[in-house]
Design a protein around this motif. Structure first.
Motif, mmCIF file in Angstrom:
data_model
loop_
_atom_site.group_PDB
_atom_site.id
_atom_site.type_symbol
_atom_site.label_atom_id
_atom_site.label_comp_id
_atom_site.label_asym_id
_atom_site.label_seq_id
_atom_site.Cartn_x
_atom_site.Cartn_y
_atom_site.Cartn_z
ATOM 1 N N LEU A 16 0.819 -1.548 0.345
ATOM 2 C CA LEU A 16 -0.206 -0.062 0.019
ATOM 3 C C LEU A 16 1.093 1.176 0.200
ATOM 4 C CD1 LEU A 16 -3.099 -0.870 2.082
ATOM 5 C CD2 LEU A 16 -2.592 -1.430 -0.449
ATOM 6 N N VAL A 17 1.951 1.663 0.582
ATOM 7 C CA VAL A 17 3.362 2.408 0.751
ATOM 8 C C VAL A 17 3.346 2.538 -0.692
ATOM 9 C CG1 VAL A 17 4.758 2.871 1.587
ATOM 10 C CG2 VAL A 17 3.513 2.162 3.266
ATOM 11 N N LEU A 18 3.925 1.386 -1.367
ATOM 12 C CA LEU A 18 4.632 1.363 -2.332
ATOM 13 C C LEU A 18 2.894 1.849 -3.544
ATOM 14 C CD1 LEU A 18 6.785 -1.558 -2.395
ATOM 15 C CD2 LEU A 18 7.574 0.745 -2.522
ATOM 16 N N LEU A 19 2.244 1.932 -3.213
ATOM 17 C CA LEU A 19 1.304 2.357 -4.272
ATOM 18 C C LEU A 19 0.856 3.559 -4.156
ATOM 19 C CD1 LEU A 19 -1.582 -0.355 -3.795
ATOM 20 C CD2 LEU A 19 -0.338 0.296 -6.237
ATOM 21 N N CYS A 20 1.248 4.245 -2.757
ATOM 22 C CA CYS A 20 1.312 5.168 -2.503
ATOM 23 C C CYS A 20 2.307 6.332 -3.095
ATOM 24 C CB CYS A 20 1.299 5.827 -0.855
ATOM 25 S SG CYS A 20 -0.324 5.007 -0.005
ATOM 26 N N VAL A 21 3.637 5.733 -2.949
ATOM 27 C CA VAL A 21 4.988 6.709 -4.201
ATOM 28 C C VAL A 21 4.473 6.332 -5.177
ATOM 29 C CG1 VAL A 21 6.859 5.584 -4.457
ATOM 30 C CG2 VAL A 21 6.493 4.991 -1.550
ATOM 31 N N THR A 22 4.080 4.978 -5.908
ATOM 32 C CA THR A 22 4.166 5.375 -7.738
ATOM 33 C C THR A 22 2.783 6.061 -7.996
ATOM 34 O OG1 THR A 22 3.795 2.490 -7.113
ATOM 35 C CG2 THR A 22 3.244 3.979 -8.999
ATOM 36 N N TYR A 139 -9.430 4.316 -1.109
ATOM 37 C CA TYR A 139 -9.129 4.401 -2.522
ATOM 38 C C TYR A 139 -8.779 5.858 -2.726
ATOM 39 C CZ TYR A 139 -9.131 6.705 -7.755
ATOM 40 O OH TYR A 139 -8.192 6.660 -8.501
ATOM 41 N N GLY A 140 -9.285 6.945 -1.944
ATOM 42 C CA GLY A 140 -8.772 8.426 -1.771
ATOM 43 C C GLY A 140 -7.667 8.326 -0.809
ATOM 44 N N THR A 141 -6.961 7.949 0.114
ATOM 45 C CA THR A 141 -6.495 8.130 0.894
ATOM 46 C C THR A 141 -5.075 7.341 -0.320
ATOM 47 O OG1 THR A 141 -6.490 5.824 1.996
ATOM 48 C CG2 THR A 141 -7.766 7.754 3.256
ATOM 49 N N ILE A 142 -4.997 6.448 -1.004
ATOM 50 C CA ILE A 142 -3.947 6.432 -1.814
ATOM 51 C C ILE A 142 -3.686 7.378 -2.188
ATOM 52 C CG2 ILE A 142 -2.986 3.970 -3.570
ATOM 53 C CD1 ILE A 142 -3.170 3.547 -0.110
ATOM 54 N N ARG A 143 -5.236 7.535 -3.118
ATOM 55 C CA ARG A 143 -4.539 8.536 -4.739
ATOM 56 C C ARG A 143 -4.528 10.240 -3.825
ATOM 57 N NH1 ARG A 143 -4.246 11.911 -7.301
ATOM 58 N NH2 ARG A 143 -5.929 12.927 -9.281
ATOM 59 N N LEU A 144 -3.999 9.954 -3.320
ATOM 60 C CA LEU A 144 -4.290 12.089 -2.130
ATOM 61 C C LEU A 144 -2.653 11.919 -2.603
ATOM 62 C CD1 LEU A 144 -3.297 12.082 0.375
ATOM 63 C CD2 LEU A 144 -5.343 11.418 1.020
ATOM 64 N N LEU A 180 9.235 6.786 -10.731
ATOM 65 C CA LEU A 180 8.456 5.973 -11.219
ATOM 66 C C LEU A 180 8.810 4.707 -11.656
ATOM 67 C CD1 LEU A 180 5.130 6.140 -11.509
ATOM 68 C CD2 LEU A 180 5.250 6.734 -13.661
ATOM 69 N N MET A 181 9.555 4.364 -12.696
ATOM 70 C CA MET A 181 9.811 3.119 -13.426
ATOM 71 C C MET A 181 10.328 2.333 -12.243
ATOM 72 S SD MET A 181 11.952 2.485 -16.503
ATOM 73 C CE MET A 181 14.210 2.652 -15.376
ATOM 74 N N VAL A 182 11.133 2.799 -11.424
ATOM 75 C CA VAL A 182 11.707 1.956 -10.618
ATOM 76 C C VAL A 182 10.829 1.670 -10.030
ATOM 77 C CG1 VAL A 182 14.122 1.812 -8.825
ATOM 78 C CG2 VAL A 182 14.114 2.964 -10.805
ATOM 79 N N SER A 183 10.377 2.294 -8.622
ATOM 80 C CA SER A 183 9.123 2.603 -7.604
ATOM 81 C C SER A 183 7.737 0.755 -8.119
ATOM 82 C CB SER A 183 8.322 3.196 -7.159
ATOM 83 O OG SER A 183 7.335 3.680 -8.551
ATOM 84 N N THR A 184 8.016 1.489 -9.821
ATOM 85 C CA THR A 184 7.046 0.023 -10.133
ATOM 86 C C THR A 184 7.685 -1.443 -10.101
ATOM 87 O OG1 THR A 184 7.312 0.586 -12.081
ATOM 88 C CG2 THR A 184 5.932 1.923 -11.759
ATOM 89 N N PHE A 185 8.763 -2.073 -9.674
ATOM 90 C CA PHE A 185 8.963 -2.857 -10.000
ATOM 91 C C PHE A 185 9.196 -3.722 -8.888
ATOM 92 C CE2 PHE A 185 13.048 -1.554 -13.100
ATOM 93 C CZ PHE A 185 12.041 -1.457 -14.919
ATOM 94 N N PHE A 186 8.288 -2.785 -7.894
ATOM 95 C CA PHE A 186 8.203 -3.286 -6.008
ATOM 96 C C PHE A 186 7.012 -3.932 -6.207
ATOM 97 C CE2 PHE A 186 12.260 -1.172 -6.395
ATOM 98 C CZ PHE A 186 13.185 -2.177 -5.491
ATOM 99 N N LEU A 187 5.861 -3.558 -6.702
ATOM 100 C CA LEU A 187 4.801 -3.399 -6.527
ATOM 101 C C LEU A 187 4.307 -5.191 -6.895
ATOM 102 C CD1 LEU A 187 2.910 -0.159 -8.156
ATOM 103 C CD2 LEU A 187 3.144 -1.342 -6.086
ATOM 104 N N THR A 188 3.315 -5.420 -5.984
ATOM 105 C CA THR A 188 2.083 -6.465 -6.367
ATOM 106 C C THR A 188 1.141 -6.158 -6.436
ATOM 107 O OG1 THR A 188 2.582 -7.186 -4.538
ATOM 108 C CG2 THR A 188 4.680 -7.807 -4.209
ATOM 109 N N GLN A 189 0.720 -7.311 -7.195
ATOM 110 C CA GLN A 189 -0.942 -7.683 -8.085
ATOM 111 C C GLN A 189 -1.139 -8.299 -6.904
ATOM 112 O OE1 GLN A 189 -0.820 -8.577 -12.075
ATOM 113 N NE2 GLN A 189 -3.704 -8.239 -12.056
#
Length: 395
Positions: A16-22, A139-144, A180-189
């Motif tokens: 969730l933190v990584l999603l915020c960063v992305t 969703y809003g707390t991530i998107r903000l 941005l590119m680097v941050s997505t490498f650490f995300l999981t789906q």
């Protein structure tokens, strides 16, 4: 869509933190590109007509990318891989800008970058909606955090422009897109259930529903109205005597208002219908554009108009994502988001940029251009309002 209740579907707080960063980095790039691309192009010696045309060309690229990549993501189920590939191709295509010095060279580089960059957002929205559902988050707390990124980069680049050349935006963009590119490498789906025959269906039949068509038409008209703001707001303020730092702060103020509305968006969506919120946002956006064109020399008017960004973009976007997520079947979410982005932001945005560029005339027709935008925003509200009224009467 039912999700298996296994450990595979658990979402870690780190993800969730990584999603915020992305989100922070994705919309941080928007905070560089949207306000300052006009300044960059003006510094290269292009006229307002050429700036409007180049904005239109690169915005048209938003039509091609999202739908193509979203179709691959929906059919393969590899949403995260599509997102990551989009980021890699975005960085590679943007890097070519440093070797371009002609109008068509810049149009090609920016267009390719935009085609891949805008394809990232639908996948990010889908992964986020899946994640917050499983994590019991909002969703809003991530998107903000996207709005926070926009604020940080807008202020930083605006301040840098007071001290350095108008080339600052492309260097800031290169740094942000790489991060941005680097941050997505650490995300999981999140793991989702496999598609069944019952989940299959005709996507075009789904999106030809009158409610979805009216939603897209209204959203497109609203984005056409943004053409003057996106293409010429910073130049407009500069011509009125505002400094680069003041412009950055005013743009950031609009995004602060956006952050606040995201915090309350879910409560508003629980209490009011999507239609009423979109109609309200359209009317307030029309007032915003007219006030800017008529009284832009008054700082108080500009401040109030920027606060209305909470409705023009923030509430509109939250309501639109909510509409798509609840109106369309789960296995069509990526493509639904892509249609929204490519048609409304792509076709609508390109049309708005081109028309604004033809009207603007180096700022001499600023009032006319903003009045045109106000008319389109009001028409957007009217379209959705009439549809909702007819639907209510036939109920």
């Amino acid at each position: 869509m039912n999700l298996p209740s296994t450990g595979e579907t658990r979402i870690s707080p780190l993800n969730l933190v990584l999603l915020c960063v992305t989100y922070l980095l994705y919309f941080g790039q928007l905070g560089v590109l949207v306000p300052y691309l006009g300044i960059f192009l003006d510094g290269r010696g292009y006229s307002s007509e050429q700036i409007g045309e180049l904005f239109a060309i690169i915005t048209l690229a938003r039509i091609l990318g999202p739908s193509l990549w979203a179709s691959i993501a929906d059919k393969s189920g590899k949403t995260l891989r599509v997102l990551q590939l989009g980021c890699v191709l975005t960085v590679c295509s943007f890097a070519t800008i440093f070797w371009q010095d002609t109008f068509w060279g810049l149009a090609f580089s920016f267009g390719m970058m935009m085609m891949f960059w805008t394809a990232v957002l639908p996948q990010l929205e889908v992964i986020t909606m899946q994640s917050v559902k499983l994590a019991g988050s909002n969703y809003g707390t991530i998107r903000l955090w996207g709005s926070i990124g926009f604020i940080i980069l807008t202020i930083a680049v605006g301040k840098a422009l007071d001290y350095f050349t108008t080339e600052v935006p492309i260097y800031a963009s290169m740094f942000t897109l790489t991060a941005l590119m680097v941050s997505t490498f650490f995300l999981t789906q999140p793991a989702t259930s496999k598609r069944t025959n019952e989940q299959s269906g005709d996507f075009w039949k789904v999106i030809k529903h009158p409610a979805f068509i009216v939603f897209i038409l209204s959203a497109t008209l609203l984005q056409v109205s943004f053409g003057t703001y996106y293409g010429f707001f910073t130049l407009y303020l500069r011509d009125l005597g505002y400094s680069g730092q003041q412009t950055g702060l005013l743009i950031a103020l609009g995004v602060v208002a956006e952050v606040v509305i995201f915090m309350y968006a879910q409560k508003l969506l629980n209490r009011y219908s999507v239609s009423s919120l979109l109609v309200l946002s359209g009317v307030l956006t029309a007032l915003r554009w007219y006030a800017l064109g008529a009284w832009g020399s008054h700082a108080t008017v500009v401040i109030v108009s920027q606060l209305l960004h909470a409705f023009s973009f923030g509430l509109t976007h939250a309501a639109s994502v909510h509409f798509i997520h609840h109106r369309l079947p789960a296995h069509f979410h990526s493509r639904g988001q892509a249609i929204y982005i490519s048609v409304a932001f792509g076709l609508g945005g390109a049309s708005g940029n081109y028309i604004a560029g033809q009207i603007w005339q180096q700022g001499t027709n600023a009032y006319l251009s903003f009045s045109f935008s106000a008319t389109l925003a009001l028409l957007s509200a009217f379209v959705f309002g009439i549809f909702s009224f007819k639907k209510w009467q036939s109920a």
